[in-house]
Design an enzyme around this catalytic site. Sequence first.
Site, PDB file in Angstrom:
ATOM      1  N   MET A 110       0.821  -1.205   0.000  1.00 48.71           N
ATOM      2  CA  MET A 110       0.000   0.000   0.000  1.00 48.71           C
ATOM      3  C   MET A 110       0.861   1.264   0.000  1.00 48.71           C
ATOM      4  O   MET A 110       2.060   1.223   0.249  1.00 48.71           O
ATOM      5  CB  MET A 110      -0.926  -0.007   1.218  1.00 48.71           C
ATOM      6  CG  MET A 110      -1.914  -1.176   1.228  1.00 48.71           C
ATOM      7  SD  MET A 110      -2.989  -1.201   2.677  1.00 48.71           S
ATOM      8  CE  MET A 110      -4.006   0.240   2.370  1.00 48.71           C
ATOM      9  N   HIS A 111       0.207   2.385  -0.307  1.00 48.98           N
ATOM     10  CA  HIS A 111       0.742   3.744  -0.136  1.00 48.98           C
ATOM     11  C   HIS A 111       1.763   4.188  -1.184  1.00 48.98           C
ATOM     12  O   HIS A 111       2.011   5.390  -1.308  1.00 48.98           O
ATOM     13  CB  HIS A 111       1.391   3.921   1.245  1.00 48.98           C
ATOM     14  CG  HIS A 111       0.611   3.376   2.389  1.00 48.98           C
ATOM     15  ND1 HIS A 111      -0.705   3.702   2.616  1.00 48.98           N
ATOM     16  CD2 HIS A 111       0.965   2.516   3.382  1.00 48.98           C
ATOM     17  CE1 HIS A 111      -1.132   3.072   3.704  1.00 48.98           C
ATOM     18  NE2 HIS A 111      -0.135   2.344   4.179  1.00 48.98           N
ATOM     19  N   ASP A 270      -2.703  -4.818   0.313  1.00 48.99           N
ATOM     20  CA  ASP A 270      -2.227  -6.088   0.872  1.00 48.99           C
ATOM     21  C   ASP A 270      -2.869  -6.444   2.210  1.00 48.99           C
ATOM     22  O   ASP A 270      -3.114  -7.626   2.491  1.00 48.99           O
ATOM     23  CB  ASP A 270      -0.702  -6.102   0.978  1.00 48.99           C
ATOM     24  CG  ASP A 270      -0.123  -4.960   1.806  1.00 48.99           C
ATOM     25  OD1 ASP A 270      -0.891  -4.141   2.347  1.00 48.99           O
ATOM     26  OD2 ASP A 270       1.111  -4.885   1.915  1.00 48.99           O
TER      27      ASP A 270
END
Length: 535
Positions: A110-111, A270
């Site tokens: 992520m991110h 995830d």
Amino acid sequence: MHGKALDGDHAFAAEFRGQTLWILNFREIPMSFLGIDVGTSATKVLVLNANGTIAGTAESPHDLLTPKPGWTEQRPEQWWAASVKAARAALKKARVRADQVHAIGLSGQMHGSVFLDKNGKVLRPALLWNDQRTAEQCAKIERLAGGRSELIAMVSNPALTGFTAPKILWLREYEPKKFERCKHVLLPKDYIRYRLTHDYVSEVSDASGTLLLDVKNRTWHAKLLSRLQLDPDLLPALVESQHITGELSDEAAGELGLKAGIPVVGGAGDQAAGAVGTGVVLPGLVSASMGTSGVIFATSGQPQTDPFGRVHTMCHAIPDTWCVFGCMLSAGGSLQWLRNTLFASEMARAKRGWDPGTLYPQMIEEAQIASPGSENLLFLPYLTGERCPHADPHATAAFVGLTARHARRHLIRACLEGITFGMREQIQIFRELQIPISQVRASGGGARSEFWRQLQADMYNAPVVTINVHEGAALGAAILAAVGAGHFNSVPEAAKALIAIQTRSTPNKKLAAFYADYYKKYAALYPTLKPTFNV
């Protein structure tokens, strides 16, 4: 996307963007689903058969770029190359033909920020979830939002350096020429989607980690974007995780060895995909995953935000469902450090091919000899700082209460207890938020030992179970693909069909009461020792 089976069940009709997609029904051709998970160290691909068996898996590694201290980057093009390589290898292992793959699901770290120009070309290496360069931008976001509390009220989370929004501001401030050329910002798995379908689309679970999503209403936060002076057109269209977002292009099909036109579903970040892969998809179910770090993840039927920002609130990979989760940075990492420290001579044998992992069972056996509480020895597991519930990069680890009476067995047990207390801190916050906890599903290192599972049950004061599958996010992505293709009516239905409980540990009332009291001593350590950090 809406779909239904036609008369005779010969095909599945899916409505997508006003057009009807026709998917051959699994009763006619053996059906398989592909899950692609873009991790930090590697991309993993999993083939899930319609009968619930995992037919094959493969992974391909990535390089990590660290151009400056605290900076972490990767090349998105390498994610795509790894996806192609792993997919071909997994399909070969599974002995699955191209016409048997009926849908593709995606997951990923992520991110991360992928910056693309108007032609979809990558402008620079992606900034990752663990990149620390954006503290200045985080402070700016909180100021422009009207303060930390106002920001949490808007997007359900505080500004952290790992999130996507501060990375976009960093590009604008430090690489303005590239920002001027930037027309699309994608998350890691959504870059793979773009390579698969040529569509700029994301879904709400991963988008929750950008700091730009109205998590409660599952849409981009127009007011915050305006305050940050960010063009909403930079961001992709949003769908729910199981919805079809496009079809596999001729070009991508040729690279993967698949047929063009295969549906690609939204997928999930995830954490949410991992929860799907462990069946944590209904309120009351919680996962406790211990790798190097430790993640506690709870499913909720409504958005429940911690006003102090100690844990994250995001959209789950299921419509009208949310999740709350936190991450302690040194869970299994603490036990690994203790192993390397206490067993240095044994670890030297690892250079000659000996597996140092065999020391863990020995450590667990020694820990069982020590009494609960390790004779008043406490371990604070902040070897690499902490994230949840204390967002403190300067926090340090400590043994507290050490005396001449303590032996190696006490150090090991105190370490296990400290790690598990760190996980319990997050569960404590969930209970403060009135999130129900009926069952904890353990995975990773904390699930391998009967003793550690029982320790968790006693400390969490909740049943702790293990399940029959251990593939995590890649399996979750494949399950979402199966739901999107109509093989299952919902994610909870798929989880019920595919996931079964293997072991169960119930709390010992006496020990649960002991650890509830002992936890108060542990919880007092951080505020007491904080003034000594970073001195």
